[in-house]
Structure formats: C-alpha cells, structure tokens
Design a protein around this motif. Structure first.
Motif, mmCIF file in Angstrom:
data_model
loop_
_atom_site.group_PDB
_atom_site.id
_atom_site.type_symbol
_atom_site.label_atom_id
_atom_site.label_comp_id
_atom_site.label_asym_id
_atom_site.label_seq_id
_atom_site.Cartn_x
_atom_site.Cartn_y
_atom_site.Cartn_z
ATOM 1 N N GLU A 174 0.829 -1.208 0.000
ATOM 2 C CA GLU A 174 0.000 0.000 0.000
ATOM 3 C C GLU A 174 0.866 1.261 0.000
ATOM 4 O OE1 GLU A 174 -3.182 0.068 -0.531
ATOM 5 O OE2 GLU A 174 -3.227 -2.127 -0.593
ATOM 6 N N LEU A 175 1.997 1.219 0.711
ATOM 7 C CA LEU A 175 2.914 2.363 0.676
ATOM 8 C C LEU A 175 3.427 2.592 -0.744
ATOM 9 C CD1 LEU A 175 5.023 1.721 3.921
ATOM 10 C CD2 LEU A 175 3.367 3.556 3.561
ATOM 11 N N TYR A 176 3.775 1.503 -1.427
ATOM 12 C CA TYR A 176 4.228 1.623 -2.821
ATOM 13 C C TYR A 176 3.125 2.222 -3.698
ATOM 14 C CZ TYR A 176 8.437 -1.292 -2.091
ATOM 15 O OH TYR A 176 9.653 -1.786 -1.693
ATOM 16 N N ALA B 84 4.643 -2.722 -5.820
ATOM 17 C CA ALA B 84 3.436 -3.122 -5.095
ATOM 18 C C ALA B 84 2.956 -4.489 -5.574
ATOM 19 C CB ALA B 84 2.339 -2.080 -5.292
ATOM 20 N N LEU B 85 2.980 -4.703 -6.887
ATOM 21 C CA LEU B 85 2.534 -5.986 -7.441
ATOM 22 C C LEU B 85 3.420 -7.134 -6.981
ATOM 23 C CD1 LEU B 85 1.570 -4.830 -11.033
ATOM 24 C CD2 LEU B 85 0.023 -5.784 -9.323
ATOM 25 N N ILE B 86 4.701 -6.871 -6.844
ATOM 26 C CA ILE B 86 5.615 -7.921 -6.363
ATOM 27 C C ILE B 86 5.210 -8.358 -4.961
ATOM 28 C CG2 ILE B 86 7.990 -8.386 -5.614
ATOM 29 C CD1 ILE B 86 8.915 -6.605 -7.970
ATOM 30 N N GLN B 87 4.967 -7.383 -4.081
ATOM 31 C CA GLN B 87 4.597 -7.716 -2.700
ATOM 32 C C GLN B 87 3.245 -8.421 -2.627
ATOM 33 O OE1 GLN B 87 6.696 -7.441 -0.163
ATOM 34 N NE2 GLN B 87 8.188 -6.588 -1.608
ATOM 35 N N ASN C 125 1.745 -10.229 -4.912
ATOM 36 C CA ASN C 125 1.834 -11.588 -5.452
ATOM 37 C C ASN C 125 2.622 -12.510 -4.537
ATOM 38 O OD1 ASN C 125 0.634 -12.159 -8.289
ATOM 39 N ND2 ASN C 125 1.404 -10.062 -8.421
ATOM 40 N N GLU C 126 3.632 -11.977 -3.855
ATOM 41 C CA GLU C 126 4.368 -12.811 -2.898
ATOM 42 C C GLU C 126 3.443 -13.259 -1.760
ATOM 43 O OE1 GLU C 126 7.918 -10.895 -1.581
ATOM 44 O OE2 GLU C 126 8.982 -11.227 -3.474
ATOM 45 N N VAL C 127 2.591 -12.354 -1.300
ATOM 46 C CA VAL C 127 1.626 -12.721 -0.258
ATOM 47 C C VAL C 127 0.665 -13.777 -0.794
ATOM 48 C CG1 VAL C 127 -0.292 -11.901 1.159
ATOM 49 C CG2 VAL C 127 1.777 -10.527 0.955
ATOM 50 N N ALA C 128 0.153 -13.558 -2.004
ATOM 51 C CA ALA C 128 -0.798 -14.502 -2.595
ATOM 52 C C ALA C 128 -0.167 -15.882 -2.760
ATOM 53 C CB ALA C 128 -1.282 -13.974 -3.947
ATOM 54 N N GLU C 129 1.088 -15.920 -3.198
ATOM 55 C CA GLU C 129 1.767 -17.210 -3.397
ATOM 56 C C GLU C 129 2.005 -17.919 -2.068
ATOM 57 O OE1 GLU C 129 5.093 -15.857 -5.627
ATOM 58 O OE2 GLU C 129 3.893 -15.506 -7.439
ATOM 59 N N LEU D 223 -5.229 -11.110 -4.702
ATOM 60 C CA LEU D 223 -4.991 -11.010 -6.147
ATOM 61 C C LEU D 223 -5.992 -10.070 -6.817
ATOM 62 C CD1 LEU D 223 -4.130 -14.747 -6.809
ATOM 63 C CD2 LEU D 223 -2.571 -12.805 -7.040
ATOM 64 N N GLU D 224 -7.186 -9.974 -6.254
ATOM 65 C CA GLU D 224 -8.141 -8.993 -6.781
ATOM 66 C C GLU D 224 -7.616 -7.575 -6.569
ATOM 67 O OE1 GLU D 224 -11.745 -10.064 -4.773
ATOM 68 O OE2 GLU D 224 -12.525 -11.143 -6.530
ATOM 69 N N ARG D 225 -6.985 -7.351 -5.414
ATOM 70 C CA ARG D 225 -6.361 -6.039 -5.173
ATOM 71 C C ARG D 225 -5.218 -5.812 -6.164
ATOM 72 N NH1 ARG D 225 -6.160 -0.886 -4.635
ATOM 73 N NH2 ARG D 225 -4.725 -0.041 -3.085
ATOM 74 N N ALA D 226 -4.444 -6.865 -6.421
ATOM 75 C CA ALA D 226 -3.347 -6.745 -7.385
ATOM 76 C C ALA D 226 -3.887 -6.433 -8.778
ATOM 77 C CB ALA D 226 -2.527 -8.032 -7.409
#
Length: 698
Positions: free
Chosen positions: A157-159, A168-171, A173-177, A192-195
């Motif tokens: 969210e900060l990104y 932001a997408l990297i973080q 997706n890492e959480v989702a994975e 992933l919907e947020r991503a």
C-alpha cells in the motif's frame, strides 16, 4: 615532546575536573585527545557520559554515535550495540537511533528483536506522519520475515501511494503465493483482486489467479479470465499460451492447436508452444508430425549437452500408440553415446518390434545385430538374427562352416549349459571348444568358457564315480526327450532348477538325475526379456499420456521424471505417516540429484518430531545443491528454532547459514553469524579465519 606523557597529563587534569564537578573543563580537556589521527572511542564515550550529566542530550548523542560508528567500522558490533542502547535511553523517540539498533541486532543474528525495533521506529514515523520514511523500514522488515504477510501488504500500500505499482505488485503476489502454498484459496483470491486493481494485465497476477480458480474447481472462471486478458493484450504471447493450455485441459484440442500454431507463427523459437503443440499431435495420434516438430529442438538440446531434456521430449513422442522409428533410433543414439546399455537394449527391442510390425526387414536386421552384442545370452534373438540373415541372402561370417546348421549349434550350446549347471565343467568345455572352432567370434561361447575358467574346482577322487554316473544320467535324459538338450534345458528352467544351486534334490524330481552335493559357484542365468520390455513400454506410454492430459510443462520433464510420475500411485500407498520411508526416499532422491522430489519427501518426514531437524537440514542441503541459497537459509533458520537447547548443533547450523550468506555476497550478515560463533568457541572449525577475512574485505 612526549605524546604519551602529554596524554596521561591531559587525562589526569580531566579526571580532577570531573571530581571537582567542573564538567565543562573536563570535556574541554578530553576533546584535546580527539585531535589524534584515529579518534579513541573510549574518550568519545566518556565525553558523551559527561554531556548526559550536564543534561545536554543532543551533544551526548553526537559523541555516543561517533563512538558507535567507530566500533562498527572495526567489526566491534557488540560494543556499538551497547552504546546505541545508551543513546535510546536518553532519546527514546528518535527513529534514526532505533533503526541503527535494529541493524546491529540483525548483524548479531537477533532477527526477532530486530523486527520489533524496526516496527517501533515505523510506529513513531506513522505518528509523525512521515510516510516517505516508512518504505525503507518496511523493506527491511519484509526481508527479515518472508512468511509474515502483514508487513508485505502494508509495504504494498505504501508503494501504491507513491505510484510504484511494479513494486506493489511484487509484494501482493508474494503474499498470494504464500497463501496458495498454505491452501488458503479465498484469502489468496482477495489479495490477487487487489493486485488486479493495480495492474489488470500483470502476468504474475493473472498466473496466480489461474491457480486459485483451478484449486477452487472453477476452471471456467480461469478460462474466462484468460480469454479476457488475451483479448485486451493480443500481443502478449504468455496470455495466449495460457489460453491454449486451458483449452487443452478442457479437451478442446482443435482450438488449442490453432492457438499454439499462431504463437509459433509469430515466434518460431517459442519452446513452450512447440512442446504443447507436439503433445496435441501425439494426442491426435500424429506421432510422426510431433517428432518432426520436436526434432530441431531435440538436436539443439543435444548440442548443448542437455541429453535428459532431449530424452524427455522423445518420451512424449514415444507415448503415442504408433512410435516413430526415427524417434526410437534417436533415443537409441543418445543411450549409445552415454553407454547406457540397459536402456539401449530396451529401446533396441522396441525398434525391433516396430520394424517387425511394419515388415521392415533391413531395420529388423540392424536391430537384431545390435541386440546380438547387447544381449549375447538371448537365444531367441540369436536364432532370429541368423534366420533373417539367411533370408536376406547375406554371406556367412568368416570361420562359420556352411555345413553346420543353426539348429545343431543351438542344440550343442544347450547341452553345454546343462553340463555347466551340473558342475560338469570338463564336458562342457569340450563342447564349447568345438563350437568355438565353428564360430570363433560367438560372444555366448566366449562368455561360457570364461565362466568355466573362473569356476573350475578340483574334484575329489571319491566323487569321480558319481560324476561319471551323472554324465550318463544326463545323456539318457537328453536322449529320452524329442527336443533333445534344448528341451531338457527348458524343463530345468521351467522347474526353477536354474535359479537354485544344484544341492536341492527336489529340483530334479521326476527325472533320473541325482544331484551332487559338491557346492559350486553361483550359476549364470538367462532371461527372456521380450514380455517384460513390452510391459515397461506400455507403462511408460501410459504415464506420459497421463502427463500430456494434465498439461504440465514438458520442456522441463526428463524421462526419469515421467517414470517417477507413473510410480507415484504406488508411493501414495506408503501413507503420509510413514515418515521413515519418506525420509529414506528423500535420501535416495538426494543422492541421485533429483532435488525437487527429495525436498517433497523430506517435507513429509519433517512432520515427525523425531525426523524434523534432520529433514529440514537435508532440505537446506538440497536447496544448496540447486544453488537456491536464500531458500536454504530459510530452512536452516527453521533448524535453529529446533535446536536452541543444543549449543553444538545450533552453532554448526549458524555456521552453515553464514557460509550461505557468503555465497549470496552478503558479507555483513555472514560476519555477524561467524562473530556469534567466535564468541562461543574461537576454535570452532575455521571461524576465526573467516571472521578475519570478512573484516579485511569490509
């Protein structure tokens, strides 16, 4: 002038001022000593203490920080840590110093304590609304604990607030994975919907959403998603590739075929699309077309010395009901170059069978000629070879009298085998010597003579009579049978006589033979492999077809993996609770270099409290061999938690962690672990040398 004497006098005066309560004069005296080329951190610390007594916090912090920085630059992180703690006591709301404390705790290996301090500093900056300062702090927090999802989400969210969508997408997706690995499908879907809101056409996000939908049994939603993104980004070949895969899984083969063909039309070098299209050809029983498609890729892999991947592609082609001879011959060439005789024999027999079905006699003859060398004991191969040779009108080999028929030769060879089995080596030798004159290059004759030479034993005089009687009994038994020696030899094999030593009288029940009691060396065995090979080829074919239907990335599959996949059902019968068996399987896979399968087995055995530490250690070793050093560190950190009560084991594991940080070129972290071990036992392995080397390098 005596610098040492001057220093002593200055310190004496300063101490007198301190005792007199004249702290400012004392500070002035101590400051004279700081004019030296290398400042003395002890003096800096003393000045800081004096400013604390005067209530001048900022000045005290200034000198304390100089002392701490000096210690840290010389590798004295413990001393630096102690001084930073003094600073925080007098300035508890200064995030800059809290962060330095956290950094030093990391160097010392106290990651949990460091994380707490980072969070404390972040909380102060949030209260002060200095959001731009939070990103580097949360980046450090995330690096410390990869399995804690909350800091990653906050950092994302900060990104986003800073318009740094890529990070932001990297973080996210890492959480989702991470949630996918825990099988928390709904939570992963939400992330992933947020991503998707941040990056609707992000490949990693779309790929993870496909996995979520598949795991939730919503394949139609996955297909709908990929159709949508592929339409919005028609130039994106990855989206098109995924669409082809989903259609293939849905058995919409013709549509999938068109998609993969379109990808190859735009990018002929796309390996993934080429492999998938080849699988479609195999499913449509167009194996010749599949081989034609794969052949350039196979040749390229062979040039790069990647034989195992080439074998995997050939395995896909050969899973078809009709196996292309060209593919079998290519596989045979690979095994021949690698001198894998057992595999070469299996493939050559498959070539022979395919050639026989197609009535290609020249290819049959070539395969039989190879099998004569690969399986010299196979009498069926020998008979078919010589029969086909005569049928093709080929000249007899030099040294083979044209008057001697194959039937007579095989009859005599069978008689020799019976004598060898009964320990009548002299009689067998006489027959073999005659056969050698007829066919000096016959491998079967040569092997039997060599066996007799190695197995010859001295026969006691009292047993000579028994030997003579035994020879007569054998001759009588042979003469009684219409098929002669070969018929009697077949009888011995059928009864299991050739699988045991000649000391068992039960083997010869119903014959006129009485076996001798003399112990003989182990007998040679001859096996009929045709039926077994047919079964193995059918099993491999079934396994590969199953793999094709699942639509997995076959460009990474090796033939060994295909066979392992086929055997997986048998492995399941072990049960997850059979930890010892899973552990032993992991060991076997690790020794063979099959690291992913080894890790999978060790993850199961790690669930046992008795096997947990050893299993986690071996997972780390497998990751190290794969050169995935970060993941190896992750598993070794789990080992640390499991053996905190055993100092010897603990520091041995910390030593391994340090060496991995060296591999990752993270010298500071490596040094902090080595220093921790050094403080415990300076003679532990070569830790002292490693600390010195890293300190010089920094």
């Amino acid at each position: 002038m005596n610098p040492k004497g001057d220093r002593i006098r200055i310190i004496d005066r300063a101490e007198k001022f301190v005792r007199a309560g004249r702290l400012n004069e004392a500070i002035a005296e101590y400051q004279k000593l700081l004019a030296e080329e290398i400042p003395d951190p002890t003096i800096l610390n003393i000045i800081g203490d004096l400013y604390v007594r005067l209530g001048e916090v900022n000045s005290a912090v200034k000198y304390f920080r100089q002392a701490a920085d000096f210690f840290e630059s010389r590798g004295g992180s413990s001393q630096a840590l102690a001084i930073i703690k003094k600073i925080i006591k007098i300035a508890p709301e200064e995030p800059e110093h809290i962060l330095k404390l956290a950094d030093l705790l990391c160097l010392q290996g106290y990651t949990r304590e460091a994380e707490k301090e980072y969070l404390r500093a972040a909380a102060i900056w949030r209260r002060q609304k200095k959001l731009e300062e939070l990103i580097p702090v949360y980046e450090k927090i995330v690096a410390l604990n990869k399995e804690n999802t909350e800091p990653k989400l906050y950092l994302a969210e900060l990104y986003i607030n800073q318009n740094r969508s890529k990070e932001a997408l990297i973080q996210l997706n890492e959480v989702a994975e991470l949630l996918l690995s825990r099988q928390e499908w709904d939570k992963a879907h939400s992330i992933l919907e947020r991503a998707q809101e941040v990056g609707p056409l992000d490949e990693r996000t779309v790929g993870n959403l496909i996995q979520v939908f598949k795991n939730k049994g919503q394949a139609e939603k996955a297909l709908e998603l990929v159709k949508k993104v592929a339409a919005e980004a028609p130039e994106n070949l990855t989206f098109r590739y995924w669409l082809g895969n989903l259609l293939l899984e849905k058995k919409e083969i013709d549509q999938a075929e068109k998609i993969f063909e379109s990808i190859l039309a735009e990018r002929p070098t796309d390996v993934r699309a080429r492999v998938q299209l080849g699988k479609i050809y195999v499913l449509k029983e167009q194996s010749e077309r599949a081989y034609e498609l794969y052949e350039p890729l196979i040749n390229s892999l062979l040039k790069k010395k990647k034989e195992d991947k080439a074998i995997g592609l050939l395995g896909i082609v050969l899973s078809s009901p009709t196996m292309p001879l060209a593919a079998l011959e290519k596989l045979a060439d690979i095994y021949k170059a690698r001198n894998e005789r057992a595999n070469l024999e299996v493939v050559t027999r498959a070539i022979l069978e395919e050639a026989r079905q197609r009535k290609l006699k020249e290819k049959m003859y070539a395969a039989l000629a190879d099998l004569m060398e690969l399986a010299p004991k196979d009498e069926e191969v020998s008979r078919e070879f010589w029969s086909l040779r005569r049928e093709l009108g080929l000249q007899e080999e030099p040294g083979r009298p044209p008057t001697e028929t194959d039937e007579e030769f095989e009859e005599l060879l069978a008689r020799a085998d019976i004598y060898i089995h009964q320990g009548l080596y002299r009689n067998a030798r006489r027959i073999l010597e005659n056969l050698a004159l007829q066919r000096p290059d016959d491998e079967r004759v040569r092997q039997r003579v060599e066996f007799i030479d190695k197995a010859r034993v001295e026969v006691p005089e009292e047993e000579l009579v028994l030997r003579v009687e035994k020879i007569s009994a054998i001759e009588n038994e042979i003469e009684k049978r219409p098929g002669g020696a070969r018929s009697f030899l077949s009888f011995l094999r059928e009864t299991g006589a050739l699988d045991e030593k000649v000391t068992s009288a039960e083997i010869f029940h119903g014959t006129d033979l009485l076996p001798l009691t003399v112990t003989q060396p182990a007998e040679m065995k001859y096996y009929e492999l045709t039926e077994k090979i047919t079964e193995e080829l059918a099993a491999i074919r079934e396994a590969i077809i199953h793999q094709l239907q699942k639509g997995r990335g076959a460009e990474e599959k090796e033939l060994a993996e295909i066979i392992l996949e086929f055997k997986h059902q048998a492995k399941i019968k072990l049960g997850l609770e059979d930890y010892e068996t899973h552990f032993q399987l992991g060991m076997a896979f690790l020794e063979q270099g099959i690291y992913d399968e080894a890790i999978e087995e060790f993850m199961i055995s790690a669930q046992s409290s008795e096997k947990a530490l050893e299993s986690c250690t071996l997972i780390a070793e497998a990751c190290r061999r794969k050169k995935d050093y970060a993941e190896a560190i992750h598993w070794l950190e789990k080992c640390v938690e499991l053996c905190r009560s055993d100092a010897e084991k603990l520091h041995a594991i910390e030593y391994e962690i340090a060496s991995l940080y060296e591999k990752l070129q993270d010298r500071q972290k490596a040094l902090s672990f080595y220093q921790k071990i050094l403080s415990w036992n300076a003679s532990f392995r070569d830790v002292a040398k490693r600390v010195a080397a890293l300190q010089r390098a920094s």
